[in-house]
Design a protein around this motif. Structure first.
Motif, PDB file in Angstrom:
ATOM      1  N   ASN A 276       0.864  -1.175   0.000  1.00  0.00           N
ATOM      2  CA  ASN A 276       0.000   0.000   0.000  1.00  0.00           C
ATOM      3  C   ASN A 276       0.897   1.219   0.000  1.00  0.00           C
ATOM      4  O   ASN A 276       1.876   1.278   0.735  1.00  0.00           O
ATOM      5  CB  ASN A 276      -0.902   0.014   1.229  1.00  0.00           C
ATOM      6  CG  ASN A 276      -2.013  -0.990   1.153  1.00  0.00           C
ATOM      7  OD1 ASN A 276      -1.746  -2.175   0.976  1.00  0.00           O
ATOM      8  ND2 ASN A 276      -3.243  -0.557   1.298  1.00  0.00           N
TER       9      ASN A 276
ATOM     10  N   GLY B  52      -4.031  -9.702  -7.491  1.00  0.00           N
ATOM     11  CA  GLY B  52      -4.041  -9.012  -6.212  1.00  0.00           C
ATOM     12  C   GLY B  52      -5.470  -8.718  -5.807  1.00  0.00           C
ATOM     13  O   GLY B  52      -6.241  -8.148  -6.582  1.00  0.00           O
TER      14      GLY B  52
ATOM     15  N   LEU C 266      -1.663   1.434  -4.839  1.00  0.00           N
ATOM     16  CA  LEU C 266      -1.227   0.050  -4.660  1.00  0.00           C
ATOM     17  C   LEU C 266      -0.040  -0.188  -5.583  1.00  0.00           C
ATOM     18  O   LEU C 266      -0.064   0.217  -6.745  1.00  0.00           O
ATOM     19  CB  LEU C 266      -2.371  -0.920  -4.988  1.00  0.00           C
ATOM     20  CG  LEU C 266      -3.620  -0.776  -4.109  1.00  0.00           C
ATOM     21  CD1 LEU C 266      -4.760  -1.622  -4.670  1.00  0.00           C
ATOM     22  CD2 LEU C 266      -3.319  -1.180  -2.670  1.00  0.00           C
TER      23      LEU C 266
ATOM     24  N   TRP D  87      -1.008  -4.316 -14.091  1.00  0.00           N
ATOM     25  CA  TRP D  87      -1.291  -3.720 -12.781  1.00  0.00           C
ATOM     26  C   TRP D  87      -1.822  -2.292 -12.894  1.00  0.00           C
ATOM     27  O   TRP D  87      -2.824  -1.931 -12.273  1.00  0.00           O
ATOM     28  CB  TRP D  87      -0.012  -3.732 -11.954  1.00  0.00           C
ATOM     29  CG  TRP D  87      -0.178  -3.368 -10.521  1.00  0.00           C
ATOM     30  CD1 TRP D  87       0.021  -2.136  -9.949  1.00  0.00           C
ATOM     31  CD2 TRP D  87      -0.595  -4.240  -9.471  1.00  0.00           C
ATOM     32  NE1 TRP D  87      -0.220  -2.188  -8.595  1.00  0.00           N
ATOM     33  CE2 TRP D  87      -0.602  -3.466  -8.282  1.00  0.00           C
ATOM     34  CE3 TRP D  87      -0.952  -5.586  -9.401  1.00  0.00           C
ATOM     35  CZ2 TRP D  87      -0.950  -4.011  -7.045  1.00  0.00           C
ATOM     36  CZ3 TRP D  87      -1.295  -6.127  -8.165  1.00  0.00           C
ATOM     37  CH2 TRP D  87      -1.295  -5.342  -7.017  1.00  0.00           C
TER      38      TRP D  87
ATOM     39  N   THR E 259      -8.002  -6.902  -3.040  1.00  0.00           N
ATOM     40  CA  THR E 259      -8.030  -5.868  -2.006  1.00  0.00           C
ATOM     41  C   THR E 259      -9.451  -5.381  -1.796  1.00  0.00           C
ATOM     42  O   THR E 259     -10.242  -5.311  -2.745  1.00  0.00           O
ATOM     43  CB  THR E 259      -7.112  -4.684  -2.395  1.00  0.00           C
ATOM     44  OG1 THR E 259      -7.177  -3.672  -1.389  1.00  0.00           O
ATOM     45  CG2 THR E 259      -7.514  -4.071  -3.722  1.00  0.00           C
TER      46      THR E 259
ATOM     47  N   VAL F 157      -2.983  -5.736  -0.076  1.00  0.00           N
ATOM     48  CA  VAL F 157      -3.195  -6.645  -1.206  1.00  0.00           C
ATOM     49  C   VAL F 157      -2.905  -8.073  -0.752  1.00  0.00           C
ATOM     50  O   VAL F 157      -1.886  -8.340  -0.120  1.00  0.00           O
ATOM     51  CB  VAL F 157      -2.259  -6.279  -2.377  1.00  0.00           C
ATOM     52  CG1 VAL F 157      -2.362  -7.317  -3.489  1.00  0.00           C
ATOM     53  CG2 VAL F 157      -2.596  -4.894  -2.905  1.00  0.00           C
TER      54      VAL F 157
END
Length: 470
Positions: A364, A413, A373, A435, A415, A397
């Motif tokens: 984070n 990931g 992130l 990502w 979250t 994550v």
């Protein structure tokens, strides 16, 4: 110490009590859930920020709430439940606070003498041998039903846990076990070590005396060693026993004593090495591996304990920097350096590399005044950063590999994200291959879900290896 509040330090909108409890119900899915994701994300955190007309003094005191998001066949179900500890049930029966800083001074003194504390289970989750446990470092594991997240009750794991049980057990894949510690306070403070094998019974390992009563939140483990950074965060036992002051006043930061580094050979604890370095504080480790006679450790480093007050006031902790330390137990030395110059917290690695060499760390962070992130490559020290939308706050994550044979760090990931614009929460799925593009899927709750600290991924068909755990 004077602190300032920046844009990213405003109080989190999800620092408020649970909106309502429910078992698993269908969630609205935005986007497409990857077919590889078959299992349940389970998280825990503070669930009741106020009760009986009074607010808690710190998030750490709040009764816990467990949140689950179950994925199967491209669909999602979500559940949120309070942890109904014996302490909470007793308070409801009496109609007033009986534990923590909200209790009367006389009651707090009585609780301290009788060693009674409410088991809030509000910090982390462990999935072990098809069982689920919510944990807070001041108490024993609290078993939770994996079927509907209802509270089953406190457990000693077959009489094994005789002290508090840390909220941060760590897997060591090469040893096929989870390891954890717990502290006991009294005339002397002791650190107790536990082993939870992937198969077989839990066992109590050994005990290490500490110099003084301290707050110790996390540790690191390799196939041969445990590593502890014991910061000078002394617990004021007298204040606790006499019920004096609020929750935050129970810990004193004493930097002149330094931070003690303790390296414990797992199979030869009598050869434990201890030495002091200049004071620093850390909540969380990413992991640790061995390089010849040295140990390489990654952790979110703070200069002091200012973060403790920030957690109470705003819920924000990402003021640390990810550091790498190289420890030489023979020379009793530790050299350290920052790995990334951005704010970093809640470091998580690929669970298949727990206790061994790894390259990717999920964090984070923040970017341009927004929460963010990050996926950080430790060898190139190059980050890939996703800045969240204005008003969004994300949990740590939890990384899930794309498949058993996927390369390290290749996967998804997961979250929990709170959106202040709608006052609702959702679970977001990020693809590590893209990502920066943002979530490929979102599973929406109809209301907000309270802030959570840590969680774990429980696959539908558990492999012979640890789940992803924060």
């Amino acid at each position: 110490m004077v602190t300032t509040t920046t844009q990213t330090e405003r109080v989190r909108g999800d620092m408020k009590s649970i909106a309502g409890e429910h078992g698993f119900v269908p969630l609205r899915v935005e986007g497409r859930l990857p077919p590889e994701l078959e299992g349940t994300l389970v998280r825990t955190g503070p669930g009741l920020y106020e009760s009986f007309g009074r607010s808690v003094g710190h998030s750490f005191e709040a009764d816990g709430a467990v949140t689950g998001v179950r994925l199967s066949g491209g669909k999602a179900e979500g559940a949120v439940r309070l942890i109904e500890s014996d302490g909470l049930l007793e308070e409801r029966l009496r109609g007033r606070p009986l534990f923590g800083s909200r209790a009367s001074a006389l009651r707090r003194m009585s609780n301290a003498v009788r060693r009674r504390a409410k088991n809030t289970g509000n910090t982390s989750i462990l999935a072990w041998q098809h069982r689920l446990f919510a944990m807070v470092e001041s108490n024993k594991p609290m078993e939770i039903s994996p079927d509907d997240l209802s509270t089953l009750g406190e457990t000693t794991l077959g009489g094994t846990v005789n002290s508090a049980f840390s909220a941060h057990p760590h897997a060591v894949v090469g040893r096929k076990a989870f390891y954890n510690f717990g502290l006991s306070y009294g005339p002397k403070t002791s650190l107790h070590l536990y082993e939870l094998p992937f198969h077989g019974r839990a066992r109590r390992m050994f005990e290490i005396p500490l110099k003084q009563a301290v707050m110790l939140h996390d540790f690191a483990a390799t196939e041969r060693h445990f590593v502890f950074f014991v910061a000078p965060a002394r617990i004021r036992i007298a204040r606790a026993l006499l019920g004096i002051g609020g929750f935050g006043s129970l810990i004193a930061w004493e930097p002149d004593t330094g931070t003690e580094v303790i390296v414990v050979p797992i199979d030869a604890p009598e050869k434990t090495v201890r030495f002091d370095v200049p004071a620093f504080f850390q909540w969380h480790f990413a992991g640790c591996w061995e390089r010849g006679n040295e140990l390489v450790v990654h952790y979110a480093r703070y200069r002091d304990m200012t973060t403790f007050e920030q957690l109470r006031a705003t819920g924000v902790t990402e003021q640390a920097r990810l550091h790498e330390a190289v420890i030489d137990p023979v020379k009793r030395t530790m050299r350290e350096e920052p790995v990334w110059d951005a704010a970093s917290e809640f470091p998580v690695i690929d669970p298949r590399h727990a206790g061994a060499d790894y390259q990717s760390v999920f964090l984070n962070s923040e970017r341009s005044g927004r929460r963010a992130l990050a996926k950080l490559d430790l060898k190139t020290r190059s980050p890939r950063v996703l800045a969240l939308a204005e008003g969004e706050q994300a949990s740590e994550v939890i990384f899930v590999p794309r498949g058993p044979a996927a390369k390290e760090g290749d996967g998804f990931g997961l979250t929990m994200i709170y959106d202040a614009r709608t006052d609702t929460s959702h679970m977001a799925v990020l693809d590590t291959a893209r990502w920066e593009d943002g979530p490929i899927a979102r599973c929406h709750f109809e209301t907000h879900v309270p802030m959570s600290f840590h969680g774990t991924w429980v696959p539908r068909r558990p492999p012979d290896q640890p789940q992803s755990i924060g």
